[in-house]
Design a protein around this motif. Structure first.
Motif, short mmCIF file in Angstrom:
data_model
loop_
_atom_site.label_atom_id
_atom_site.label_comp_id
_atom_site.label_asym_id
_atom_site.label_seq_id
_atom_site.Cartn_x
_atom_site.Cartn_y
_atom_site.Cartn_z
N ARG A 25 0.79 -1.15 -0.01
CA ARG A 25 -0.04 0.08 0.03
C ARG A 25 0.92 1.06 -0.04
NH1 ARG A 25 -2.65 0.54 6.15
NH2 ARG A 25 -0.63 1.39 7.23
N ALA A 26 0.10 2.46 -0.62
CA ALA A 26 0.97 3.74 -0.57
C ALA A 26 0.00 4.75 0.04
CB ALA A 26 1.59 3.85 -1.99
N PRO A 27 0.44 5.76 0.37
CA PRO A 27 -0.49 6.45 1.14
C PRO A 27 -0.94 7.66 0.20
CG PRO A 27 1.79 7.11 1.88
CD PRO A 27 1.86 5.96 1.11
N GLY A 28 -1.96 8.30 0.47
CA GLY A 28 -2.23 9.72 -0.25
C GLY A 28 -1.21 10.81 0.36
N ARG A 29 -1.29 12.12 0.04
CA ARG A 29 -0.41 13.05 0.30
C ARG A 29 -1.35 14.51 0.07
NH1 ARG A 29 -0.79 16.40 -2.78
NH2 ARG A 29 -0.03 15.67 -4.52
N VAL A 30 -1.07 15.34 1.19
CA VAL A 30 -1.49 16.66 1.45
C VAL A 30 -0.18 17.52 1.82
CG1 VAL A 30 -3.00 18.08 3.03
CG2 VAL A 30 -3.45 15.72 2.60
N ASN A 31 -0.56 18.64 0.85
CA ASN A 31 0.40 19.78 1.00
C ASN A 31 -0.17 20.68 2.04
OD1 ASN A 31 1.97 18.73 -0.96
ND2 ASN A 31 1.27 20.02 -2.56
N THR A 53 -3.53 3.69 -2.23
CA THR A 53 -3.63 2.67 -3.27
C THR A 53 -3.15 1.58 -2.72
OG1 THR A 53 -3.64 4.52 -4.65
CG2 THR A 53 -2.78 2.21 -5.31
N LEU A 54 -3.95 0.41 -2.84
CA LEU A 54 -3.41 -0.97 -2.30
C LEU A 54 -3.31 -2.00 -3.68
CD1 LEU A 54 -5.95 0.10 -0.37
CD2 LEU A 54 -4.94 -1.99 0.87
N LEU A 55 -2.29 -2.71 -3.49
CA LEU A 55 -1.89 -3.73 -4.65
C LEU A 55 -1.77 -4.96 -4.06
CD1 LEU A 55 -0.01 -0.69 -5.24
CD2 LEU A 55 0.35 -2.00 -7.30
N ALA A 56 -2.33 -5.88 -4.58
CA ALA A 56 -2.26 -7.49 -4.50
C ALA A 56 -1.48 -8.03 -5.60
CB ALA A 56 -3.43 -8.07 -4.23
N HIS A 70 -9.45 -1.68 -9.91
CA HIS A 70 -10.79 -1.38 -9.68
C HIS A 70 -11.21 -0.06 -9.98
CE1 HIS A 70 -14.06 -0.35 -6.36
NE2 HIS A 70 -14.65 -1.42 -6.89
N HIS A 71 -12.61 0.18 -10.25
CA HIS A 71 -12.88 1.63 -10.76
C HIS A 71 -12.31 2.65 -9.69
CE1 HIS A 71 -16.43 2.40 -7.73
NE2 HIS A 71 -16.28 1.10 -8.07
N SER A 72 -11.88 2.55 -8.29
CA SER A 72 -11.68 3.24 -7.51
C SER A 72 -10.17 3.73 -7.65
CB SER A 72 -11.61 2.82 -6.09
OG SER A 72 -10.84 1.64 -5.83
N ALA A 73 -9.41 2.93 -8.61
CA ALA A 73 -7.85 3.28 -8.94
C ALA A 73 -7.79 3.66 -10.34
CB ALA A 73 -7.25 1.86 -8.63
N VAL A 126 -5.09 -3.51 -8.56
CA VAL A 126 -5.17 -2.48 -7.82
C VAL A 126 -6.49 -1.83 -7.02
CG1 VAL A 126 -4.13 0.00 -8.01
CG2 VAL A 126 -3.10 -1.86 -9.47
N VAL A 127 -6.63 -1.46 -6.04
CA VAL A 127 -7.73 -0.81 -5.45
C VAL A 127 -7.31 0.42 -4.70
CG1 VAL A 127 -9.21 -1.01 -3.71
CG2 VAL A 127 -9.14 -2.74 -5.22
N SER A 128 -8.19 1.60 -4.59
CA SER A 128 -7.71 2.74 -3.96
C SER A 128 -8.87 3.10 -3.02
CB SER A 128 -7.39 3.94 -5.22
OG SER A 128 -7.04 4.97 -4.36
N THR A 129 -8.53 3.75 -2.03
CA THR A 129 -9.35 4.48 -1.10
C THR A 129 -9.11 6.00 -0.84
OG1 THR A 129 -7.86 4.16 0.95
CG2 THR A 129 -9.13 2.42 0.53
N ILE A 130 -8.31 6.48 -1.89
CA ILE A 130 -8.23 7.90 -2.07
C ILE A 130 -9.29 8.41 -2.81
CG2 ILE A 130 -6.52 9.53 -2.89
CD1 ILE A 130 -4.32 7.50 -2.72
N PRO A 131 -9.97 9.42 -2.36
CA PRO A 131 -11.13 10.15 -2.90
C PRO A 131 -10.53 10.84 -4.12
CG PRO A 131 -11.00 10.65 -0.51
CD PRO A 131 -9.76 10.11 -0.76
N LYS A 132 -11.28 10.80 -5.30
CA LYS A 132 -10.74 11.29 -6.43
C LYS A 132 -11.13 12.91 -6.59
CE LYS A 132 -11.39 7.36 -9.30
NZ LYS A 132 -11.87 6.68 -10.66
#
Length: 385
Positions: A25-31, A53-56, A70-73, A126-132
């Motif tokens: 998994r890799a995290p989102g980012r905020v400036n 973002t998660l990868l199996a 997945h559509h989330s990614a 690939v799946v993501s929980t990061i809001p678009k």
């Protein structure tokens, strides 16, 4: 295993009829401060946050890559839901039209081959929980997550900085995007409970402990436009024009006294913008000290100054984001801070004891806004043995 990890594992198993060997998994980012700083060799204070973002993945032996998103990614309308995309490292072919998520991965494999490494291939979901469209760094998370996973198929442990640089080069050369490396560095090098000060000029990176009393909240107005390559190109072109006008190789070489000595009338087209960029670097240095001290009064003043400077320089027309910032400035006073980013989302540091009330007030006053309470997390990496 949490729900997102279970979901990406299930997607992998159903797609490839086998179990994944590893999860990443890799995290989102905020400036917090310093948007598009690499366009002017500036400073950024950013945070890795707990959307991912998660990868199996499972290694292969035939050099082939197979990926399902997945559509989330997915980033780009050119992706087909449920389709398995295949390619061989070094034979990626041209980028697919409007299929950036896939193209980002191909860019990285092409750069690894260009570097002389032999890749044995991967299957991945690939799946993501990061809001678009929130400016939360979904691209960098995908790139660094994949780059970290590639260590499984290249017989060489890639360092976090190497992953960040590979992601940047792949995007630059394969997609012809003008991306910097700040977001990728933050995703690859972040430390839990810390912001990161990243210098776009010398690539120095310093962890800055976040004060325990403050919570990080991102507010997305309902009418924010997605970040695009065209917007970034325009930003970069402006910065180059500014540097050329002042006769310097980079705006980082321009000092506030030099700018003050210019006839404002002769460069009125961009004087305010250059002043804003130089001010952001100064505010970044001051914010580091304020965060280390837990000095909420100074943190509030710096974020408020950054916001007002951006409004004067860039004249944003997002009335909702401006109204959210005005509300937060009035509500928080000197107990916390808020600013609009160049991508017109709002970033706020709010006392943890007041977060619930602030989020309720935001929901009541600005029903079209989405608010995200973020925790600072660590860098991209494996989450299974």
């Amino acid at each position: 295993m949490n729900r997102a990890e279970e979901f990406v594992s299930q997607l992998f198993s159903e797609t490839f009829n086998k179990e994944p060997k590893r999860l990443f998994r890799a995290p989102g980012r905020v400036n917090l401060l310093g948007d598009y700083s690499d366009c002017y060799d500036g400073l950024t204070i950013c945070c890795a946050v707990n959307v991912y973002t998660l990868l199996a993945v499972a290694p292969r032996e035939d050099g082939k890559f197979r990926a399902i998103f997945h559509h989330s990614a997915v980033k780009g309308e050119g992706h087909q839901p449920g389709q398995i995309y295949e390619w061989y490292a070094g034979a990626e072919g041209p980028p697919l039209t409007d299929a950036d998520s896939l193209n980002y991965l191909k860019g990285i494999t092409s750069e690894l081959v260009r570097s002389g490494l032999i890749l044995t291939g991967l299957d991945l979901a690939v799946v993501s929980t990061i809001p678009k469209d929130t400016g939360l760094g979904s691209t960098a998370a995908l790139q660094t997550g994949f780059g970290t996973a590639l260590s499984l198929c290249c017989n060489q442990q890639l360092t976090p900085m190497a992953v960040a640089q590979l992601a940047q080069r792949g995007e630059n050369l394969y997609l012809s995007h003008t991306c910097g490396v700040v977001s990728q560095m933050n995703c690859a090098l972040a430390m839990a409970d810390c912001a990161m000060m990243i210098d776009s000029l010398d690539m120095d990176c310093q962890p800055i402990p976040m004060p325990d009393a403050l919570a990080l909240v991102v507010i997305k107005p309902g009418n924010v436009e997605a970040k695009t390559e065209a917007r970034r190109q325009a930003r970069l072109a402006n910065c180059r024009a500014f540097a050329e006008h002042f006769g310097v190789s980079s705006l980082r070489s321009l000092s506030q006294p030099q700018l003050a000595g210019e006839d404002r009338q002769n460069c009125s087209r961009f004087f305010d913008e250059v002043e804003h960029l130089l001010g952001e670097n100064n505010r970044a240095h001051q914010l580091v000290g304020a965060l280390r001290r837990g000095d909420c009064h100074t943190i509030s003043a710096l974020l408020t100054d950054s916001h007002h400077s951006l409004v004067q320089a860039l004249h944003p027309d997002n009335d909702q984001a401006l109204a959210v910032c005005d509300f937060l400035h009035q509500y928080l006073a000197h107990r916390g801070g808020a600013r609009m980013t160049e991508d017109q989302t709002v970033v706020a540091l709010i006392p943890k004891t007041e977060v619930a009330d602030v989020l309720l007030q935001l929901q009541t006053r600005f029903s079209q806004c989405d608010s995200y309470l973020c925790e600072l997390t660590c860098a991209a990496g494996a989450i299974s043995p």
